[in-house]
Scaffold this motif. Structure first.
Motif, PDB file in Angstrom:
ATOM      1  N   ALA A   1      43.366  38.955  35.404  1.00  0.00           N
ATOM      2  CA  ALA A   1      42.684  39.123  36.691  1.00  0.00           C
ATOM      3  C   ALA A   1      41.265  38.575  36.671  1.00  0.00           C
ATOM      4  N   LYS A   2      40.516  38.828  35.603  1.00  0.00           N
ATOM      5  CA  LYS A   2      39.117  38.402  35.554  1.00  0.00           C
ATOM      6  C   LYS A   2      38.993  36.883  35.650  1.00  0.00           C
TER       7      LYS A   2
ATOM      8  N   ALA B   1      44.253  47.097  36.572  1.00  0.00           N
ATOM      9  CA  ALA B   1      43.472  46.325  37.533  1.00  0.00           C
ATOM     10  C   ALA B   1      42.067  46.100  36.999  1.00  0.00           C
ATOM     11  N   THR B   2      41.530  44.908  37.255  1.00  0.00           N
ATOM     12  CA  THR B   2      40.206  44.560  36.758  1.00  0.00           C
ATOM     13  C   THR B   2      39.218  44.477  37.911  1.00  0.00           C
ATOM     14  N   SER B   3      38.153  45.232  37.835  1.00  0.00           N
ATOM     15  CA  SER B   3      37.109  45.122  38.859  1.00  0.00           C
ATOM     16  C   SER B   3      36.321  43.845  38.620  1.00  0.00           C
ATOM     17  N   SER B   4      35.824  43.261  39.694  1.00  0.00           N
ATOM     18  CA  SER B   4      35.150  41.971  39.594  1.00  0.00           C
ATOM     19  C   SER B   4      33.641  42.114  39.728  1.00  0.00           C
TER      20      SER B   4
ATOM     21  N   SER C   1      42.365  41.526  43.624  1.00  0.00           N
ATOM     22  CA  SER C   1      42.191  42.833  42.995  1.00  0.00           C
ATOM     23  C   SER C   1      43.225  43.844  43.493  1.00  0.00           C
TER      24      SER C   1
END
Length: 282
Positions: free
Chosen positions: A161-162, A222-225, A242
């Motif tokens: 995700a990142k 899930a990856t926070s941005s 996200s």
């Protein structure tokens, strides 16, 4: 209508589907090309003598350049039914590609941008040649859009995700070498060996079920941005990528579609597409 796609089956039972849109320097994802692509996949799905597929291009320095921007430029406004039909056609064809009873490899030896990369992402594996024109990217934010054929959802399931959020919000393009580092492509080989290498790897990876299961499932975490988004399109790209990470693939793609439809045909997107066309005439 002239054929844009040819299919041949090698002695090792690997089919090679080649894009070569007549009258164009590039392969562009028009409604007609999507329809022909879907028909070719349906015919391959029915064959019992094929054990793998390689997607390739006969255009020098280009795999698939992307979507037919003229259709998007002429949209009267957001949520246009004609644009939705166009997007949903492409999504159905990519679902066909992912449901084939044998593995699919994208053999990329040039630009695979926007929709072109989204076709490659729907394949089980990707191999790049050494052509200096190889570029892989999702530059839609530069046109006031987000990817519309599953790019915001398949990319993070392949590279994480990142990395996906940074790539989609910046609109950057990677060389084959850099794409191999991120895991976007599985390997790079000399361009003269590209089709042969892809076919060899089809024979080495005869079962794509694990790859497909991983891509179709929600991301484990899930990856926070922390990426800063300075446009509405970039903000939507971050949100959709996200939020979609927590959903099964096809539910996540529905989220992407609705965001795309709000952006396509907007004044901002039409202005940026017009500027893009103008820059190419200089």
């Amino acid at each position: 209508m002239s054929q844009a796609i040819t299919v041949s089956v090698r002695p090792d039972s690997v089919a090679v589907l080649t894009f070569d849109q007549p009258g164009n320097k590039a392969n562009v994802l028009t409604r007609e090309l999507w329809a022909e692509f879907g028909n070719a996949l349906a015919a391959l799905d029915r064959r019992t003598d094929v054990k793998g597929l390689v997607l390739a291009s006969a255009k020098p320095g280009i795999f698939i350049a992307g979507a037919d921007l003229k259709l998007l430029a002429n949209a009267p406004g957001p949520n246009d039914p004609e644009v939705r039909a166009f997007i949903e056609l492409g999504l159905r064809v990519l679902e066909q590609l992912e449901a084939l009873p044998f593995p699919a490899w994208a053999a990329i030896d040039g630009a695979a941008l926007g929709g072109g990369l989204e076709v490659a992402l729907a394949c089980d594996y990707r191999v790049c040649g050494t052509n200096p024109k190889v570029q892989l990217g999702l530059p839609e934010v530069k046109l006031g859009l987000i990817p519309g054929w599953g790019g915001t959802q398949r990319l993070p399931r392949i590279v994480g995700a990142k990395e996906a959020i940074e790539m989609v919000t910046s609109g950057r393009s990677d060389s084959g070498h850099n794409a191999a580092k991120t895991g976007l492509v599985d390997t790079t080989v000399d361009s003269s060996l590209l089709i042969e290498e892809a076919a060899t790897r089809v024979n080495q990876h005869a079962d794509a079920r694990m790859v497909r299961a991983k891509k179709q499932a929600p991301l484990p975490k899930a990856t926070s941005s922390t990426v800063l988004a300075d446009t509405i399109a970039a903000q939507e790209a971050i949100r959709v990528t996200s939020e979609g990470a927590a959903l099964p693939l096809y539910d996540a793609i529905k989220l992407e579609t609705e965001a795309f439809m709000r952006l396509a045909g907007s004044d901002e997107s039409k202005r940026l597409i017009a500027e893009f066309f103008a820059s190419r005439k200089k």
